[in-house]
Enzyme design. Sequence first.
Site, PDB file in Angstrom:
ATOM      1  N   CYS A  12     -21.643   6.132  43.519  1.00  0.00           N
ATOM      2  CA  CYS A  12     -20.988   5.258  42.710  1.00  0.00           C
ATOM      3  C   CYS A  12     -19.459   4.910  42.664  1.00  0.00           C
ATOM      4  CB  CYS A  12     -21.585   5.613  41.228  1.00  0.00           C
ATOM      5  SG  CYS A  12     -21.045   7.245  40.708  1.00  0.00           S
TER       6      CYS A  12
ATOM      7  N   CYS B 139     -26.756  10.544  39.988  1.00  0.00           N
ATOM      8  CA  CYS B 139     -25.825  10.652  39.171  1.00  0.00           C
ATOM      9  C   CYS B 139     -26.162   9.796  37.743  1.00  0.00           C
ATOM     10  CB  CYS B 139     -24.451   9.850  39.511  1.00  0.00           C
ATOM     11  SG  CYS B 139     -23.814   8.580  38.302  1.00  0.00           S
TER      12      CYS B 139
END
Length: 181
Positions: free
Chosen positions: A146, A75
């Site tokens: 995340c 990410c």
Amino acid sequence: MDREKVIEAVGELLKALGEDVGRDGLKETPRRVADAFAELLSGEGKSAEEHLSKTFASDCGDMVLEKDISFSSTCEHHLMPFFGTFAIAYIPDGKVVGLSKLARTVEVFSKRLQIQERLTFQIAQEIMLRLAPKGVMVVCEAEHTCMTCRGVKKAGSKTLTYSVLGDFPEKKREEVFALLK
Ligand code: ZN
């Protein structure tokens, strides 16, 4: 990627985090992190042309669906992994590609700093460009560390994205979702 600079920067990051970079467990960490990033970002600047250029003639006009293509990516907002599966469905227009080549295509685009939406779209776009099917539909289901390891900490929550290009009728889309259940 400038490996030496990354090694140096990871050392600086550890120091900034208040760590003793000289302690045993951390001595080799900057080098290990640099090598990990080299692998995680190995798709940067590559295209899937070599994988998708070898096609086979086929007069099968119906849909080809390959599912459960596992992947992991990084990410770009948090530099943390997200991972899951892809399903790729396309309606051939005279040519098909070897099934492993779709997985290779996923590999090229996932080994970059990504967001799931763009990753899904880029794979659909590349298949459209190289294979020229009548239509393509790419579905991605992923877990973002995340999100599951920080922030809202919803373990096991999944994000679903999909991208459809070309002529891929509504009825076929429903068929894909039904086959993925
Ligand atoms: Zn993130």
